[in-house]
Design a protein around this motif. Structure first.
Motif, PDB file in Angstrom:
ATOM      1  N   ARG A   1     -33.265  -0.146 -42.092  1.00 37.18           N
ATOM      2  CA  ARG A   1     -32.302  -0.611 -42.915  1.00 37.18           C
ATOM      3  C   ARG A   1     -31.798  -1.917 -42.307  1.00 37.18           C
ATOM      4  NH1 ARG A   1     -28.578   4.087 -41.547  1.00 37.18           N
ATOM      5  NH2 ARG A   1     -26.921   3.171 -40.227  1.00 37.18           N
ATOM      6  N   VAL A   2     -31.942  -2.209 -40.979  1.00 37.50           N
ATOM      7  CA  VAL A   2     -31.463  -3.442 -40.471  1.00 37.50           C
ATOM      8  C   VAL A   2     -32.839  -4.410 -40.894  1.00 37.50           C
ATOM      9  CG1 VAL A   2     -31.090  -4.679 -38.289  1.00 37.50           C
ATOM     10  CG2 VAL A   2     -30.681  -2.275 -38.613  1.00 37.50           C
ATOM     11  N   SER A   3     -32.137  -5.550 -41.779  1.00 35.52           N
ATOM     12  CA  SER A   3     -32.844  -6.686 -42.214  1.00 35.52           C
ATOM     13  C   SER A   3     -33.119  -7.750 -41.149  1.00 35.52           C
ATOM     14  CB  SER A   3     -32.185  -7.215 -43.510  1.00 35.52           C
ATOM     15  OG  SER A   3     -31.010  -7.812 -43.141  1.00 35.52           O
ATOM     16  N   HIS A   4     -33.910  -8.364 -41.450  1.00 34.25           N
ATOM     17  CA  HIS A   4     -34.325  -9.706 -40.195  1.00 34.25           C
ATOM     18  C   HIS A   4     -33.138 -10.522 -40.406  1.00 34.25           C
ATOM     19  CE1 HIS A   4     -36.637 -12.526 -38.124  1.00 34.25           C
ATOM     20  NE2 HIS A   4     -36.165 -13.361 -39.164  1.00 34.25           N
TER      21      HIS A   4
ATOM     22  N   GLY B   1     -25.517  -3.169 -35.426  1.00 36.47           N
ATOM     23  CA  GLY B   1     -25.331  -3.796 -34.014  1.00 36.47           C
ATOM     24  C   GLY B   1     -24.655  -3.206 -32.833  1.00 36.47           C
ATOM     25  N   LEU B   2     -23.817  -2.618 -33.275  1.00 37.75           N
ATOM     26  CA  LEU B   2     -23.061  -1.865 -32.174  1.00 37.75           C
ATOM     27  C   LEU B   2     -23.850  -0.789 -31.826  1.00 37.75           C
ATOM     28  CD1 LEU B   2     -20.543  -1.146 -30.615  1.00 37.75           C
ATOM     29  CD2 LEU B   2     -19.484   0.123 -32.586  1.00 37.75           C
ATOM     30  N   ASP B   3     -24.472  -0.089 -32.751  1.00 41.88           N
ATOM     31  CA  ASP B   3     -25.265   0.892 -32.171  1.00 41.88           C
ATOM     32  C   ASP B   3     -26.551   0.567 -31.441  1.00 41.88           C
ATOM     33  OD1 ASP B   3     -26.449   4.004 -32.762  1.00 41.88           O
ATOM     34  OD2 ASP B   3     -28.224   2.775 -33.304  1.00 41.88           O
ATOM     35  N   ALA B   4     -27.061  -0.575 -31.711  1.00 42.42           N
ATOM     36  CA  ALA B   4     -28.282  -1.195 -30.745  1.00 42.42           C
ATOM     37  C   ALA B   4     -27.893  -1.473 -29.410  1.00 42.42           C
ATOM     38  CB  ALA B   4     -28.913  -2.320 -31.596  1.00 42.42           C
TER      39      ALA B   4
END
Length: 235
Positions: free
Chosen positions: A74-77, A96-99
């Motif tokens: 679900r994270v788009s480019h 972003g925080l999770d990554a």
């Protein structure tokens, strides 16, 4: 005749003492063996307990792997590209925080982002009692000397927090949070943008499972087999 009786009585007494001594020594040996066995069993039980608590021992279950793939999908480019614009844009986005958190775990510095998140949550407190309780929890977990997830702070910043922890305010951790933020922005963030975790998201490819090497001593397969073979001792 009387001398013979005395002799045999003495002989029987010596024999009895020898038997008693032998029994004591034999019993002591058994007791010592039993104690050693219990100690070994306890050590193995503790090792197994630690082993089972290790999240990386279990590996990724099909459910957790599917959830991770769904999250990455679900994270788009376009969104991933924005994360490279600034550190603030990265951690302001939930994915972003999770990554970034997953990346810090590979560097054994996840306490920094956990502290920052805890401070953000702390600033939402409204009740005085809630402020005191959460401030104390943050101090015990991240600030005090030898805290389980102690963050790297200068002496002055830590001293100010320590002196004010009895009467905390919503701004008690501002200086520490700012310092940790700068540390992540100037150091960890740069490496994150070059990491496989981010590049895979940027390219739209699922990340390969990461084998984390923890600071603590890892269990080998043979050790775990040894533990399992003796599990009947304490079950």
């Amino acid at each position: 005749m009387e001398m013979s009786l005395v002799f045999f009585a003495h002989l029987n007494m010596c024999e009895s003492k020898e038997k008693t001594f032998f029994k004591l020594m034999h019993g002591s040996g058994k007791e010592e063996t039993s104690i050693e066995a219990k100690i070994r069993a306890k050590e193995k039980r503790n090792r197994l307990s630690l082993l089972l608590q290790r999240s990386d021992f279990h590996g990724e279950t099909p459910t957790s792997r599917s959830a991770l793939l769904a999250k990455e999908a679900r994270v788009s480019h376009e969104e991933a590209v924005k994360w490279a614009e600034s550190f603030d844009k990265l951690i302001s986005h939930r994915d972003g925080l999770d990554a970034f958190t997953r990346f810090l775990k590979t560097e054994f510095s996840e306490e920094n982002i956990e502290f920052w998140v805890a401070c953000e949550d702390f600033k939402k407190c409204k009740e005085p009692q809630q402020i005191r309780l959460k401030a104390k929890a943050i101090y015990e977990k991240f600030i005090r000397n030898d805290a389980p997830k102690e963050v790297n702070l200068d002496f002055h910043t830590k001293e100010v927090i320590t002196k004010s922890i009895t009467q905390p305010t919503l701004h008690s951790f501002d200086a520490a949070q700012s310092r940790v933020y700068q540390l992540m922005e100037q150091d960890s963030y740069t490496r994150f943008l070059k990491s496989e975790i981010y590049l895979h998201l940027l390219e739209g490819r699922p990340q390969r499972p990461t084998n984390l090497r923890r600071r603590s001593r890892s269990f080998t397969y043979n050790e775990f087999q040894d533990v399992k073979s003796d599990v009947a001792i304490w079950l």
